[in-house]
Design a protein around this motif. Structure first.
Motif, mmCIF file in Angstrom:
data_model
loop_
_atom_site.group_PDB
_atom_site.id
_atom_site.type_symbol
_atom_site.label_atom_id
_atom_site.label_comp_id
_atom_site.label_asym_id
_atom_site.label_seq_id
_atom_site.Cartn_x
_atom_site.Cartn_y
_atom_site.Cartn_z
ATOM 1 N N ASP A 54 0.842 -1.188 0.000
ATOM 2 C CA ASP A 54 0.000 0.000 0.000
ATOM 3 C C ASP A 54 0.879 1.241 0.000
ATOM 4 O O ASP A 54 2.035 1.211 0.431
ATOM 5 C CB ASP A 54 -0.899 0.013 1.235
ATOM 6 C CG ASP A 54 -1.977 -1.068 1.164
ATOM 7 O OD1 ASP A 54 -2.395 -1.377 0.039
ATOM 8 O OD2 ASP A 54 -2.365 -1.584 2.224
ATOM 9 N N ARG A 55 0.291 2.351 -0.432
ATOM 10 C CA ARG A 55 1.067 3.589 -0.538
ATOM 11 C C ARG A 55 1.538 4.124 0.809
ATOM 12 O O ARG A 55 2.505 4.872 0.863
ATOM 13 C CB ARG A 55 0.242 4.657 -1.266
ATOM 14 C CG ARG A 55 0.059 4.377 -2.754
ATOM 15 C CD ARG A 55 -0.717 5.490 -3.423
ATOM 16 N NE ARG A 55 -0.850 5.269 -4.857
ATOM 17 C CZ ARG A 55 0.031 5.685 -5.764
ATOM 18 N NH1 ARG A 55 1.108 6.348 -5.369
ATOM 19 N NH2 ARG A 55 -0.154 5.459 -7.040
ATOM 20 N N HIS A 56 0.858 3.746 1.876
ATOM 21 C CA HIS A 56 1.248 4.264 3.185
ATOM 22 C C HIS A 56 2.325 3.416 3.852
ATOM 23 O O HIS A 56 2.835 3.784 4.904
ATOM 24 C CB HIS A 56 0.026 4.345 4.106
ATOM 25 C CG HIS A 56 -0.555 3.002 4.444
ATOM 26 N ND1 HIS A 56 -1.530 2.409 3.672
ATOM 27 C CD2 HIS A 56 -0.280 2.138 5.457
ATOM 28 C CE1 HIS A 56 -1.845 1.244 4.203
ATOM 29 N NE2 HIS A 56 -1.100 1.042 5.276
ATOM 30 N N GLU A 57 2.682 2.269 3.270
ATOM 31 C CA GLU A 57 3.675 1.393 3.888
ATOM 32 C C GLU A 57 5.083 1.961 3.705
ATOM 33 O O GLU A 57 5.372 2.658 2.723
ATOM 34 C CB GLU A 57 3.589 -0.006 3.286
ATOM 35 C CG GLU A 57 2.297 -0.741 3.614
ATOM 36 C CD GLU A 57 2.335 -2.187 3.149
ATOM 37 O OE1 GLU A 57 3.288 -2.906 3.512
ATOM 38 O OE2 GLU A 57 1.417 -2.593 2.411
ATOM 39 N N SER A 232 8.336 8.550 0.682
ATOM 40 C CA SER A 232 6.986 8.074 0.974
ATOM 41 C C SER A 232 6.113 8.250 -0.265
ATOM 42 O O SER A 232 6.220 9.256 -0.970
ATOM 43 C CB SER A 232 6.373 8.853 2.139
ATOM 44 O OG SER A 232 4.996 8.543 2.293
ATOM 45 N N HIS A 234 2.756 7.982 0.204
ATOM 46 C CA HIS A 234 1.451 8.278 0.787
ATOM 47 C C HIS A 234 0.783 9.397 -0.011
ATOM 48 O O HIS A 234 1.405 10.432 -0.278
ATOM 49 C CB HIS A 234 1.605 8.703 2.250
ATOM 50 C CG HIS A 234 0.328 8.711 3.011
ATOM 51 N ND1 HIS A 234 -0.667 9.653 2.795
ATOM 52 C CD2 HIS A 234 -0.147 7.889 3.996
ATOM 53 C CE1 HIS A 234 -1.681 9.415 3.607
ATOM 54 N NE2 HIS A 234 -1.389 8.357 4.347
ATOM 55 N N PRO A 235 -0.478 9.194 -0.441
ATOM 56 C CA PRO A 235 -1.133 10.198 -1.296
ATOM 57 C C PRO A 235 -1.114 11.607 -0.727
ATOM 58 O O PRO A 235 -1.052 12.586 -1.475
ATOM 59 C CB PRO A 235 -2.569 9.667 -1.423
ATOM 60 C CG PRO A 235 -2.463 8.204 -1.167
ATOM 61 C CD PRO A 235 -1.355 8.033 -0.180
ATOM 62 N N LYS A 236 -1.185 11.747 0.604
ATOM 63 C CA LYS A 236 -1.230 13.078 1.219
ATOM 64 C C LYS A 236 0.131 13.532 1.740
ATOM 65 O O LYS A 236 0.271 14.674 2.170
ATOM 66 C CB LYS A 236 -2.246 13.093 2.356
ATOM 67 C CG LYS A 236 -3.681 12.872 1.889
ATOM 68 C CD LYS A 236 -4.648 12.951 3.051
ATOM 69 C CE LYS A 236 -6.086 12.759 2.576
ATOM 70 N NZ LYS A 236 -7.053 12.829 3.696
ATOM 71 N N ARG A 237 1.114 12.632 1.714
ATOM 72 C CA ARG A 237 2.426 12.993 2.251
ATOM 73 C C ARG A 237 3.546 12.450 1.362
ATOM 74 O O ARG A 237 4.517 11.865 1.857
ATOM 75 C CB ARG A 237 2.585 12.463 3.682
ATOM 76 C CG ARG A 237 1.636 13.089 4.675
ATOM 77 C CD ARG A 237 2.006 12.719 6.110
ATOM 78 N NE ARG A 237 1.928 11.274 6.322
ATOM 79 C CZ ARG A 237 0.817 10.634 6.655
ATOM 80 N NH1 ARG A 237 -0.321 11.303 6.787
ATOM 81 N NH2 ARG A 237 0.827 9.327 6.852
ATOM 82 N N ARG A 238 3.406 12.608 0.082
ATOM 83 C CA ARG A 238 4.474 12.165 -0.817
ATOM 84 C C ARG A 238 5.735 12.979 -0.547
ATOM 85 O O ARG A 238 5.671 14.195 -0.384
ATOM 86 C CB ARG A 238 4.056 12.330 -2.277
ATOM 87 C CG ARG A 238 2.956 11.380 -2.697
ATOM 88 C CD ARG A 238 2.676 11.497 -4.179
ATOM 89 N NE ARG A 238 1.575 10.653 -4.583
ATOM 90 C CZ ARG A 238 1.147 10.532 -5.836
ATOM 91 N NH1 ARG A 238 1.725 11.236 -6.794
ATOM 92 N NH2 ARG A 238 0.137 9.739 -6.129
#
Length: 284
Positions: A54-57, A232, A234-238
């Motif tokens: 997942d993107r948050h991993e 990262s 993460h969609p909100k914290r790339r």
């Protein structure tokens, strides 16, 4: 570290080729560019998709890998014009910065997107210097053979045209040099200069004696920097970090150029079967 020691590093050989590729480097909003070579973030993202992450991993293990790219065919730069949000009900149009919906004459946005057409790259994906474990590489290889999620060449509209994983190897840079080139070369034309790009110095690239090459001293110094080292997804914290880009040009012999299509795939399979311990199956 000696040259011989530097050459022994568990790694994978990859092939990135397709009708279109797009490796975003400085993309913002409606202007989507492409680098002229596969980026670290693009290749690590491809591997993360194959692993089903997942993107948050966290990306710590993947972010530590080293990448060296050989430019077999640089491709042709294309720009496509897209429209976004037009012809949709008001509730489905593009959201503005203040959370409202665009309407009327502002509902449709124009987006320019760049691609590389008919490009081909060979990639050595390696453990960092000093790390010799093979377990992780075996897991990455298995994921690329049987991906959890589909992967693509930088953008979802750019699937690879054939096998991505070519082989597992303990001498990735040496094998990258010897891999057949996915390009045509007229008989009698002689050697042709091919560019190698890496996130680590290329002064110890094991260029065979007699092959012309740019000076090793120049390859030990970065030629530029690229903001493509992912921290990262993460969609909100790339988050990405700037890393150095090293370059070396090597003139590969004429016989290394295996052509295109089926002739290339046949030559590639023959080379993998003869030269590599863990070749993957490549069928035309």
């Amino acid at each position: 570290m000696t040259s011989a020691e530097a050459g022994i590093r568990p790694g994978l050989l990859l092939r990135l080729a397709g009708p279109l590729q797009s490796w975003g480097e400085k993309s913002h909003f409606t202007d989507r560019d492409t680098a002229r070579f596969p980026t670290r973030s693009g290749i690590i993202g491809l591997l993360a998709a194959a692993l089903g992450r997942d993107r948050h991993e966290p990306l710590d293990d993947l972010a530590s890998l080293s990448l060296t790219v050989r430019v077999d065919r640089p491709g042709v730069l294309l720009t496509d014009l897209h429209t976004v949000g037009g012809g949709l009900p008001a509730r489905d149009t593009v959201t503005t910065a203040d959370g409202k919906k665009r309407g009327g004459s502002t509902a449709t946005l124009l987006s320019r997107r760049a691609y590389l057409a008919d490009a081909a790259f060979a990639v050595a994906l390696m453990n960092p210097p000093g790390r010799s474990d093979t377990g992780a590489m075996s897991g990455y290889a298995e994921a690329l053979r049987q991906p959890r999620w589909p992967f693509y060449l930088g953008r979802r509209s750019c699937p690879p045209e054939g096998p991505v994983l070519l082989a597992r190897t303990e001498r990735p840079l040496e094998d990258l040099l010897q891999l057949p080139v996915a390009a045509q070369r007229a008989k009698g034309a002689g050697p042709l200069a091919i560019t190698f790009l890496s996130d680590e110095p290329l002064d110890e690239l094991p260029v065979p004696q007699g092959w012309a090459t740019s000076p090793a001293a120049e390859a030990a110094q970065p030629t530029s920097t690229v903001n493509d080292d992912p921290r990262s997804f993460h969609p909100k914290r790339r988050a990405y970090r700037v890393r150095p880009l090293y370059r070396r040009v090597v003139s590969l012999p004429e016989e290394k150029f295996a052509g295109l299509g089926v002739p290339y795939l046949n030559q590639l399979q023959k080379h993998l079967d003869a030269e590599l311990t863990h070749p993957e199956e490549v069928k035309p």
